[in-house]
Write a protein that holds these residues in place. Structure first.
Motif, PDB file in Angstrom:
ATOM      1  N   ASP A  54       0.828  -1.205   0.000  1.00 16.11           N
ATOM      2  CA  ASP A  54       0.000   0.000   0.000  1.00 16.11           C
ATOM      3  C   ASP A  54       0.871   1.268   0.000  1.00 16.11           C
ATOM      4  OD1 ASP A  54      -2.545   1.483   0.373  1.00 16.11           O
ATOM      5  OD2 ASP A  54      -1.656   1.945   2.318  1.00 16.11           O
ATOM      6  N   LYS A  58       0.913   4.261  -2.920  1.00 19.01           N
ATOM      7  CA  LYS A  58       0.693   5.682  -2.611  1.00 19.01           C
ATOM      8  C   LYS A  58       1.926   6.524  -2.956  1.00 19.01           C
ATOM      9  CE  LYS A  58      -0.653   5.008   1.654  1.00 19.01           C
ATOM     10  NZ  LYS A  58      -1.173   5.271   3.024  1.00 19.01           N
ATOM     11  N   SER A  61       2.053   7.141  -6.700  1.00 16.97           N
ATOM     12  CA  SER A  61       1.009   8.054  -7.156  1.00 16.97           C
ATOM     13  C   SER A  61       1.332   9.510  -6.797  1.00 16.97           C
ATOM     14  CB  SER A  61      -0.328   7.643  -6.543  1.00 16.97           C
ATOM     15  OG  SER A  61      -1.337   8.591  -6.848  1.00 16.97           O
ATOM     16  N   PHE A  62       1.713   9.728  -5.556  1.00 16.29           N
ATOM     17  CA  PHE A  62       1.900  11.110  -5.109  1.00 16.29           C
ATOM     18  C   PHE A  62       3.244  11.698  -5.541  1.00 16.29           C
ATOM     19  CE2 PHE A  62      -1.419   9.706  -2.135  1.00 16.29           C
ATOM     20  CZ  PHE A  62      -2.315  10.752  -2.280  1.00 16.29           C
ATOM     21  N   TRP A 135       7.217   8.043   3.006  1.00 21.09           N
ATOM     22  CA  TRP A 135       5.828   8.511   2.945  1.00 21.09           C
ATOM     23  C   TRP A 135       5.639   9.772   3.783  1.00 21.09           C
ATOM     24  CZ3 TRP A 135       1.773   9.098   0.399  1.00 21.09           C
ATOM     25  CH2 TRP A 135       0.532   9.310   0.982  1.00 21.09           C
ATOM     26  N   GLN A 139       4.358  13.286   2.293  1.00 20.18           N
ATOM     27  CA  GLN A 139       3.244  14.014   2.906  1.00 20.18           C
ATOM     28  C   GLN A 139       3.655  15.434   3.289  1.00 20.18           C
ATOM     29  OE1 GLN A 139       2.231  11.137   6.059  1.00 20.18           O
ATOM     30  NE2 GLN A 139       0.164  11.022   5.174  1.00 20.18           N
TER      31      GLN A 139
END
Length: 775
Positions: A54, A58, A61-62, A135, A139
């Motif tokens: 997962d 993510k 994608s980001f 991640w 973010q």
């Protein structure tokens, strides 16, 4: 199932996994469809792989979204590095595991071609912490208004995390971010060009009000860049930008912006960047630029010329300028009031015609230049300084623009007391300003010019009050009057003698009425004269001479330095020889040492030993201005506010004396000639003006006494002022040592209000021992 696990880890959605329910961490296994296939122990093992898959999905994608749409080039580079370096390494790891399974590697495949799930999970055990950290970084970059400097500071902070894998990942991303930032910096400090993309994220910004002016936004600077280094980079880029513009006019400047050596020096910096090393690199580039190009673009002769202009007209070294400007301004105000009085009989808006406009203020300065030219006569054409001032100086209505000031400029200007001395010349805010020519703005900034403007308004208000007071003595009929007897035959009669006696009695009574006013005016002239003399000769002249000495020779020989013996205090060589007759060898060695020193001084003139690049000059000039404002007491609002009130009361006293003279002139016409004005009660107006004069006299005296008391308090706290300035000088010295600077400017220790107080204490009027009724 093994195939689905590898596909999920590779970043493809798999039906084997689904997103976890609210409150769970990462992804979990599918529900009822796998109840009979996967045991609870296998489900627990696969949960970590589901979470890892997962995160991979993510991150892909980001990071793609940030690399394509983010406004910061640095954030785009970091996002691309996350995808191309770390996610690619994770993908290679997945392929390695798959290859090992296909090759039936003993570390993954057991007997009967069984692949233990624990072995697969163990292969990815070290990636969970790294992917979670990546991640968090992604973010952080997705936050609103995230800048490249914020990302660089965060990544540099993550180098201290304590986990080796996270530290290596952070180091790789720091290198990518700093390389992207250095590309922007190199375009600015080597070619004078702002980044074509992502300019809003660069610390150098184009000013909104002036497209040729650049400012430094400290919030867009990484933490390892010191303010002095940022100022150096801003200066170098501005200089190169002007060189590119000037190269179209001067072909000799072309080709000097190709700094291959400096580009190699920037590319050879080690990452993460060290603050001291980066500062030294920028300083070397600035010195190289100063030695090669700026010596031709901004020669020392131009710097000395503009500094002389500022000294002559802003600091009032040329007293005729202040006198002519004051006279022309007063004449303009009087003409406006006369016009308003004439129009008031026809229209009811006479006061509206008193307002000064921009064109009228400019016309006053033009008449001032004409008056100064007429003062010089036939030598007016030889005054190059006057011609330069005529071209560059402007007298304008002041309009505050607090939002356009940089933080450094705002700090320098807020230290100056907000006392409105600029309102005294025209009763509206009017300031003297300067149009800074293109090469000179390399060291003379708008904040420096505003400081000069504040000092000029301060000094001009004192000079104006002094001039207006001394002009009272030009009214001869008020100061002395000896009426002669009438012409024969009327003069020999009893009526003629009575007429002369009447005139003399009238003058005697009027002299007695103005006696206190003359005493107050004389005391105010004495106070203003001594204060102006202290400010001009002790402070302005001393500091300016020291700054000029440092500018031309690299050092100030008259500065108080305990470790330096001035050349004027060294005994002559003959005296040394006479004192050392007992030791001839010592005398010879001393003589040879001095001769070698003299030879070294002759081969290295001061101007060549101490070259000043424009930024060093700008830094020294700002310190000179800060010291000048402090020594002029312009930063002490407890002194400037009472001084402003005193000048206002002096203007009031001068205006009342002129009004009383006009009333007495009208009364003489009425009594002697018979000219009667039915609309004016002269006796009542005379009483009102005399009463106002008595009140202003007391306020002037109390104002002078209050200023002297404030000077005594400043004298008592003088040691604290010196200590504060020495701490500031030590801080600047430490900053200069970090940058590798030498030969910094140290202002002279001039001033000291004790000398001014010694002069002001002369007599008992200022001491308050006598009242106003004794004059």
């Amino acid at each position: 199932m093994l195939h689905e696990i590898l596909l999920s880890l590779s970043g493809h959605p798999s039906p084997l996994f689904r997103l976890g329910a609210p409150g769970t961490h990462g992804a979990t296994l599918a529900g009822a469809s796998t109840e009979g296939i996967i045991t609870p122990s296998e489900r627990a093992l696969l949960a970590s792989l589901a979470h890892l898959g997962d995160l991979h999905i993510k991150l892909r994608s980001f990071t793609a979204q940030i690399a394509a749409q983010h406004a910061s080039v640095i954030c785009r580079a970091v996002a691309a590095a996350v995808e191309e370096i770390h996610l690619a390494a994770f993908q290679r790891k997945v392929l390695e595991v798959e290859e090992g399974i296909l090759r039936r590697d003993a570390g993954l495949v057991g007997a009967y071609d069984v692949v233990p799930l624990t072995a697969v999970v163990g292969e990815f055990g070290g990636w969970t912490r790294r992917m979670e950290w990546l991640w968090e970084v992604v973010q952080f970059m997705m936050r609103e208004r995230c800048t490249g400097a914020m990302v660089m500071d965060r990544l540099r902070g993550e180098l201290q995390t304590g986990y080796r894998d996270v530290e290596e990942a952070a180091r790789s991303l720091v290198r990518v971010a700093e390389v992207a930032w250095l590309k922007q910096v190199s375009a600015w400090i080597l070619y004078g060009k702002l980044p074509s993309f992502g300019a809003d994220d660069f610390f150098v910004q184009m000013a909104e009000e002036d497209e040729e002016e650049y400012t430094c936004n400290g919030s867009l600077l990484p933490s390892f860049v010191t303010p002095s280094t940022a100022a150096s980079m801003l200066f170098v880029g501005r200089s190169l930008n002007q060189i590119r513009v000037k190269s179209a006019e001067d072909p000799s400047l072309r080709g000097t912006d190709h700094l291959f050596t400096q580009l190699t020096q920037l590319a050879g910096l080690q990452h993460p960047l060290d603050s001291a090393t980066f500062s030294r690199t920028v300083t070397d580039i600035r010195h190289y630029l100063s030695r090669t190009t700026l010596q031709r673009l901004l020669p020392p002769a131009k710097v000395l010329e503009i500094l002389q202009l500022l000294r002559d007209f802003f600091l009032l070294r040329r007293g005729e300028f202040a006198m002519a400007l004051t006279q022309q301004a007063d004449e303009k105000i009087r003409s406006r009031w006369r016009r308003a009085e004439n129009l008031a009989y026809e229209k009811r808006d006479g006061l509206a015609n008193v307002v000064i406009k921009d064109g009228e203020v400019a016309a006053v300065l033009a008449r001032t230049w004409s008056a100064m030219g007429s003062m010089q006569g036939e030598h007016a054409e030889e005054d190059e300084g006057l011609e330069l001032a005529r071209d560059l100086l402007r007298l304008i209505l002041h309009k505050s623009r607090s939002g356009s000031k940089t933080p450094t400029a705002a700090r320098d200007l807020t230290s100056i007391a907000p006392t409105p001395f600029r309102n005294l010349l025209f009763s509206v805010p009017v300031v003297l300003t300067l149009q800074i020519p293109s090469p000179l703005d390399l060291f003379l900034s708008q904040s420096d010019l505003q400081t000069y403007t504040a000092i000029n308004s301060y000094l001009l208000s004192l000079r104006r009050a002094h001039i207006r007071l001394t002009d009272l003595w030009k009214i001869t009929s008020l100061r002395r009057h000896h009426p002669a007897p009438p012409a024969p035959p009327y003069g020999s009669t009893r009526g003629g003698r009575a007429k002369v006696l009447l005139l003399r009695q009238r003058h005697t009574s009027r002299s007695n009425i103005l006696r206190n006013a003359w005493a107050t005016a004389s005391a105010a002239i004495f106070f203003l004269g001594e204060t102006e003399g202290y400010l001009q000769t002790e402070v302005v002249a001393g500091l300016t001479e020291g700054f000029h000495e440092w500018l031309t020779t690299g050092e100030d020989e008259h500065h108080d330095d305990p470790l330096k013996v001035p050349s004027s205090k060294q005994p002559p060589l003959e005296e040394n020889n006479e004192q050392q007759d007992d030791d001839m060898w010592l005398a010879k060695s001393t003589s040879s040492h001095l001769s070698l020193s003299d030879e070294h001084e002759a081969s290295n003139p001061p101007s060549s030993r101490h070259p000043h690049d424009p930024q060093t000059l700008a830094t020294a000039h700002r310190r000179y201005l800060r010291t000048l404002t402090r020594r002029l007491l312009l930063t002490r609002q407890s002194f400037t506010d009472p001084l402003y009130e005193l000048v206002v009361h002096i203007d009031r006293l001068v205006a009342l004396v002129h009004r009383l003279h006009a009333v007495w002139t009208a009364a003489d016409l009425e009594s002697d000639v018979g000219v009667v004005d039915a609309f004016v009660d002269l006796s009542r107006e005379e009483r009102d003006v005399q009463r106002d004069i008595r009140g202003v006299e007391g306020r002037v005296k109390r104002g002078i006494e209050g200023l002297i008391a404030e000077l005594r308090q400043l004298e008592a706290g003088g040691a604290a002022v010196w200590a504060e300035e020495e701490e500031e000088g030590e801080a600047e010295e430490d900053e200069a040592n970090v940058m590798g600077e030498t030969g910094r400017y140290v202002p002279r220790r001039v001033g000291g209000v004790d000398r001014l107080l010694m002069k002001l204490d002369f007599g008992s009027w200022f001491g308050g021992e006598r009242g106003n009724d004794e004059f």
